[in-house]
Write an enzyme that holds these catalytic residues in place. Structure first.
Site, mmCIF file in Angstrom:
data_model
loop_
_atom_site.group_PDB
_atom_site.id
_atom_site.type_symbol
_atom_site.label_atom_id
_atom_site.label_comp_id
_atom_site.label_asym_id
_atom_site.label_seq_id
_atom_site.Cartn_x
_atom_site.Cartn_y
_atom_site.Cartn_z
ATOM 1 C CE1 TYR A 156 -3.623 2.676 0.788
ATOM 2 C CE2 TYR A 156 -2.240 3.022 2.406
ATOM 3 C CZ TYR A 156 -2.870 3.350 1.797
ATOM 4 O OH TYR A 156 -4.658 4.436 1.999
ATOM 5 C CG ASP A 251 5.775 3.798 1.003
ATOM 6 O OD1 ASP A 251 5.873 4.532 1.784
ATOM 7 O OD2 ASP A 251 4.292 4.093 0.501
ATOM 8 C CE LYS A 279 0.949 4.842 8.510
ATOM 9 N NZ LYS A 279 1.230 3.899 7.223
HETATM 10 C C1 LIG Z 1 0.821 4.514 6.397
HETATM 11 C C2 LIG Z 1 1.344 4.904 4.620
HETATM 12 C C3 LIG Z 1 0.713 4.951 3.554
HETATM 13 C C4 LIG Z 1 0.438 6.501 3.272
HETATM 14 O O1 LIG Z 1 0.105 7.806 4.351
HETATM 15 P P1 LIG Z 1 -1.077 8.462 4.603
HETATM 16 O O2 LIG Z 1 -0.399 9.490 5.376
HETATM 17 O O3 LIG Z 1 -1.836 7.849 5.550
HETATM 18 O O4 LIG Z 1 -1.171 9.026 3.095
HETATM 19 C C5 LIG Z 1 2.178 5.220 2.165
HETATM 20 N N1 LIG Z 1 2.531 4.263 2.053
HETATM 21 C C6 LIG Z 1 3.134 2.994 3.167
HETATM 22 C C7 LIG Z 1 4.132 2.492 3.450
HETATM 23 C C8 LIG Z 1 1.775 3.322 3.882
HETATM 24 O O5 LIG Z 1 2.404 2.277 5.546
#
Ligand SMILES: *Cc1c(COP(=O)(O)O)cnc(C)c1O
Length: 443
Positions: A156, A251, A279
């Site tokens: 994701y 990511d 995060k």
């Molecule tokens: C949480 C997450 C996102 C999205 O971040 P948001 O701040 O919720 O838009 C993207 N990539 C990874 C790997 C994530 O865990």
């Protein structure tokens, strides 16, 4: 905050107030929540409305207390309401909440990130992980002059249209193939391969080699449970991308400053072209970023032709929270401490499962963990989907009753913070030893 109602209570914990709030919320907010997975769709029952948090613990609107392993889905690596983070935010707030103009604090934040991540020479702040990966894709496409992107099934990267294909987390657990409202033309350029499968990546490149701008990957998958990269997987991606003239985007929205100071790229020794952060780097406030090689990042406006902007990007409160968090994380031994706690937790879950004769396999990387109700090994999303999710849902609710808040889905990673000590881990394991037999009872 004090310990919560024990699992020996056969009566359910009181949820009257959360129920009332949910009913009120549903009238004005779709499903009563501001992010889909919060609604407990995968486990059933009433989502708890939270009132406050302190350290490793949270309290809901009915006064129930829980040891929290969600940590706002990753950011709260120092626990809830960390006093130093609160002080930093307070001090920034007194000077103004937003300027829409550059500040010294964001320069200090960027310097710290560039110091921590050797692959990141320049970094641009945004407000969410979704924005970070959206922007990284745009840069990669601009830099290569190619349109296709390769992602992995179950990974994701936020809810941007192009990557809502084979996305884990809420999308997977809701059983949707992607999402309505995303034109097919937007995802036509997205190629999906199984995680940890270099042969599949090779074959995608044989088919579309000259069209693939980049490979984007969660270096430790954390949105289909917690699935570490197989030996050589990340290095293999690096090699394929180099050979094929594509860029590698890590990511690290979840893994950045979560699995190690810096992130998974340091832990596994792989150098991406571009990195997404979020995060933890916002310390519990909305901040995220994308960064990488100077020649790539200098394609971003105003230096280059790739447009990118944000009214609240680099917001001073978020930057203050993030910078204070990163500063504290630089302490030697901190990640070893987090990993020790996470390992104790997962070893305890495995032992509890073995006692009950039920299959459970787990993974730990730094302050991140996950477990599946199956024998494993779990290397990709197809494997993960072999888990007993009905058992997970019952276990989840029994843990809630025992005063432990796990993520409300079998396909989410869990997080420990520096506020999770021996006491929290042993209370959690005691709850698990009671919850598992409860969850296994025939009904
Ligand atoms: C949480 C997450 C996102 C999205 O971040 P948001 O701040 O919720 O838009 C993207 N990539 C990874 C790997 C994530 O865990």
């Amino acid at each position: 905050m004090r310990a919560s109602p024990s699992a020996t209570n056969s009566v359910s914990v009181k949820t009257e107030r959360s129920e009332q709030l949910l009913e009120r919320a549903c009238r004005v907010i779709p499903g009563g929540v501001n992010s889909a997975v919060r609604a407990f769709g995968a486990v059933g029952g009433v989502p708890r409305f939270f009132e406050r948090g302190s350290g490793a613990r949270v309290r809901d609107a009915d006064g129930n207390e829980y040891i929290d392993y969600v940590g706002s889905w990753g950011p709260l690596i120092l626990g809830h309401a960390n006093p130093d983070v609160l002080r930093a935010v307070q001090s920034a707030m007194e000077r103004g909440t937003s300027f829409g103009a550059p500040t010294e604090l964001e320069v200090a934040w960027a310097e710290r990130v560039c110091d921590a991540l050797p692959s990141v020479e320049r970094v641009r702040m945004v407000s969410s992980g979704t924005e970070a990966s959206m922007c990284a894709l745009r840069v990669a496409r601009a830099a290569t002059g190619r349109d296709r992107v390769l992602k992995f099934d179950g990974c994701y990267h936020g809810h941007l249209d192009a990557l809502l294909v084979g996305a884990g987390s809420g999308v997977a657990t809701l059983g949707l193939p992607g999402s309505e409202g995303v034109p097919k033309a937007f995802t036509d350029q997205t190629v999906v391969a199984p995680f940890n499968d270099l042969a599949a990546v090779e074959s995608a490149f044989s088919q579309w080699g000259n069209e693939i701008a980049c490979v984007i990957v969660e270096p430790v998958a954390g949105n289909m449970g917690c699935i570490p990269p197989a030996e050589g997987f990340l290095a293999g991606l690096r090699e394929i991308c180099d050979r094929r003239g594509a860029l590698l985007i890590l990511d690290e929205v979840m893994t950045g400053f979560r699995v190690a100071y810096g992130g998974a790229q340091l832990l596994y020794g792989v150098e991406p072209d571009l990195t997404c952060l979020g995060k933890v780097v916002g310390g519990g406030l909305p901040a995220a970023a994308f960064g990488g090689r100077a020649d790539l990042m200098d394609r971003v406006a105003p230096v280059g032709p790739v447009f990118q902007a944000g009214t609240l990007s680099g917001n001073p409160l978020a930057v203050a929270a993030g910078l204070e968090t990163l500063t504290q994380l630089a302490k030697p031994g901190l990640y070893e401490g987090l990993e020790t706690r996470a390992r104790q937790l997962m070893a305890g879950f495995e032992a509890a499962a073995a006692d009950c004769g039920v299959a459970l396999c787990s993974a730990v990387v730094g302050g991140m963990f996950g477990f599946f109700f199956q024998a494993g090994p779990v290397r990709n999303f197809a494997d993960a989907k072999q888990s007993d999710t009905a058992l997970f849902a019952r276990f989840f609710h029994a843990m809630l009753e025992g005063g432990v808040y796990l993520a409300p889905s079998a396909y989410e990673a869990g997080f420990v913070s520096t506020a999770h000590g021996e006491a929290e881990i042993s209370a959690t394991l005691e709850a698990a030893r009671k919850a598992l037999p409860e969850a296994l009872k025939p009904r």
